[in-house]
Design a protein around this motif. Structure first.
Motif, PDB file in Angstrom:
ATOM      1  N   ALA A  43       0.830  -1.205   0.000  1.00  0.00           N
ATOM      2  CA  ALA A  43       0.000   0.000   0.000  1.00  0.00           C
ATOM      3  C   ALA A  43       0.867   1.259   0.000  1.00  0.00           C
ATOM      4  O   ALA A  43       0.573   2.235  -0.709  1.00  0.00           O
ATOM      5  N   ARG A  56      -2.762 -11.037  -5.891  1.00  0.00           N
ATOM      6  CA  ARG A  56      -3.361 -10.860  -4.566  1.00  0.00           C
ATOM      7  C   ARG A  56      -2.704  -9.702  -3.820  1.00  0.00           C
ATOM      8  O   ARG A  56      -3.390  -8.844  -3.247  1.00  0.00           O
ATOM      9  N   ARG A 110      -0.972  -7.224  -5.112  1.00  0.00           N
ATOM     10  CA  ARG A 110      -1.213  -5.977  -5.836  1.00  0.00           C
ATOM     11  C   ARG A 110      -2.607  -5.432  -5.518  1.00  0.00           C
ATOM     12  O   ARG A 110      -2.759  -4.248  -5.199  1.00  0.00           O
ATOM     13  N   ARG A 111      -3.607  -6.291  -5.606  1.00  0.00           N
ATOM     14  CA  ARG A 111      -4.985  -5.865  -5.342  1.00  0.00           C
ATOM     15  C   ARG A 111      -5.126  -5.364  -3.906  1.00  0.00           C
ATOM     16  O   ARG A 111      -5.760  -4.340  -3.643  1.00  0.00           O
ATOM     17  N   GLN A 112      -4.510  -6.081  -2.968  1.00  0.00           N
ATOM     18  CA  GLN A 112      -4.553  -5.678  -1.566  1.00  0.00           C
ATOM     19  C   GLN A 112      -3.882  -4.329  -1.364  1.00  0.00           C
ATOM     20  O   GLN A 112      -4.347  -3.488  -0.581  1.00  0.00           O
ATOM     21  N   PHE A 155      -3.593  -1.766  -3.511  1.00  0.00           N
ATOM     22  CA  PHE A 155      -4.448  -0.671  -3.961  1.00  0.00           C
ATOM     23  C   PHE A 155      -5.609  -0.450  -2.985  1.00  0.00           C
ATOM     24  O   PHE A 155      -5.959   0.695  -2.670  1.00  0.00           O
ATOM     25  N   ARG A 156      -6.174  -1.551  -2.513  1.00  0.00           N
ATOM     26  CA  ARG A 156      -7.305  -1.429  -1.587  1.00  0.00           C
ATOM     27  C   ARG A 156      -6.880  -0.715  -0.307  1.00  0.00           C
ATOM     28  O   ARG A 156      -7.560   0.212   0.158  1.00  0.00           O
ATOM     29  N   GLU A 157      -5.752  -1.138   0.275  1.00  0.00           N
ATOM     30  CA  GLU A 157      -5.306  -0.530   1.526  1.00  0.00           C
ATOM     31  C   GLU A 157      -4.793   0.899   1.333  1.00  0.00           C
ATOM     32  O   GLU A 157      -4.823   1.702   2.266  1.00  0.00           O
ATOM     33  N   GLY A 192      -6.225   2.958  -0.632  1.00  0.00           N
ATOM     34  CA  GLY A 192      -7.382   3.799  -0.915  1.00  0.00           C
ATOM     35  C   GLY A 192      -7.346   4.401  -2.300  1.00  0.00           C
ATOM     36  O   GLY A 192      -7.897   5.469  -2.555  1.00  0.00           O
ATOM     37  N   ALA A 213      -7.922   3.624  -6.514  1.00  0.00           N
ATOM     38  CA  ALA A 213      -8.604   2.739  -7.455  1.00  0.00           C
ATOM     39  C   ALA A 213      -7.594   1.864  -8.200  1.00  0.00           C
ATOM     40  O   ALA A 213      -6.562   2.337  -8.661  1.00  0.00           O
ATOM     41  N   ASP A 214      -7.895   0.589  -8.295  1.00  0.00           N
ATOM     42  CA  ASP A 214      -7.017  -0.383  -8.949  1.00  0.00           C
ATOM     43  C   ASP A 214      -7.248  -0.327 -10.459  1.00  0.00           C
ATOM     44  O   ASP A 214      -8.314  -0.682 -10.954  1.00  0.00           O
TER      45      ASP A 214
END
Length: 233
Positions: free
Chosen positions: A179, A215, A217-219, A221-223, A225, A227-228
């Motif tokens: 993140a 997994r 990478r997606r985490q 972007f999510r953490e 804040g 947009a992926d």
């Protein structure tokens, strides 16, 4: 100051550059440090060439990249990794210990070639986007490995022997979470839309969304804040 003098005063750096999220952020960090960047990618027989094509596009679009080379190394057929041997499955769940996507001695080989180019360019540093937080268990992403290689580099080049000036190995992402890497890259103006991180991306660079790299990478972007922008299959 003339343009030639300004260029001569700009420190040069070789940046290991795969076209993925981490290496693109690392390239931006080298530029932010004021370096003239010489990007270095490798075609080593990995499962797909989408990341190499992404690296070419990204490097061409970045004004601080003086040049970009892609070196071919034939790891193909040697086995030992899910990234170079199609008979070994890429894991789609988290694994304990060193995962099958580890490529034996990959960073040692990459850094050695980067060291040679750095000496030719009279560069003062090599940048590599290794990370000890979300590093997936790879032994050649640890601080101890980087420190050992930097010690080797201080003994291995003519410049170091004759002038005492070694090549520094810089790891700006080493202590950052995924993140934090995403946030840092965003602050530096990195567009992650064209980066390819997936271990088994298709020919168009679209991610599987299931492997460990996807997994993390997606985490990230999510953490963060943010947009992926990843294109998933």
């Amino acid at each position: 100051m003339t343009v030639a003098q300004d260029r001569a005063d700009t420190p040069r750096a070789v940046v290991l550059f795969s076209g993925g999220l981490d290496s693109t952020t690392c390239l931006a960090e080298a530029a932010a440090d004021g370096c003239e960047c010489h990007a270095l990618s490798f075609d080593y027989g990995q499962r797909h060439t989408a990341e190499i094509e992404a690296a070419r596009r990204i490097a061409a679009a970045m004004p601080h990249v003086a040049d970009h080379k892609c070196v071919t190394i034939d790891f193909d057929g040697m086995g030992g990794s899910a990234l170079t041997d199609p008979t070994i499955d890429v894991p789609e769940t988290a694994t304990n210990g060193i995962p099958p996507t580890y490529v034996p001695a990959r960073n040692t080989v990459f850094l050695s070639i980067a060291l040679g180019w750095a000496e030719i360019l009279e560069a003062e540093a090599i940048y590599i986007g290794v990370n000890a937080v979300d590093y997936s268990g790879y032994p050649d992403c640890r601080p101890a490995f980087i420190q050992a290689f930097e010690s080797l580099a201080s003994l291995a080049t003519r410049a170091a022997v004759e002038t005492g000036r070694g090549v520094a190995v810089r790891t700006p992402l080493m202590d950052l979470s995924k993140a934090e890497i995403v946030q840092r890259g965003a602050a530096l103006g990195v567009d992650y839309a064209d980066t390819v991180t997936c271990y088994q991306a298709d020919a168009e660079g679209r991610a599987c969304g299931r492997c460990d790299a996807c997994r993390l990478r997606r985490q990230g972007f999510r953490e963060a804040g943010i947009a992926d922008p990843t294109r998933y299959r």
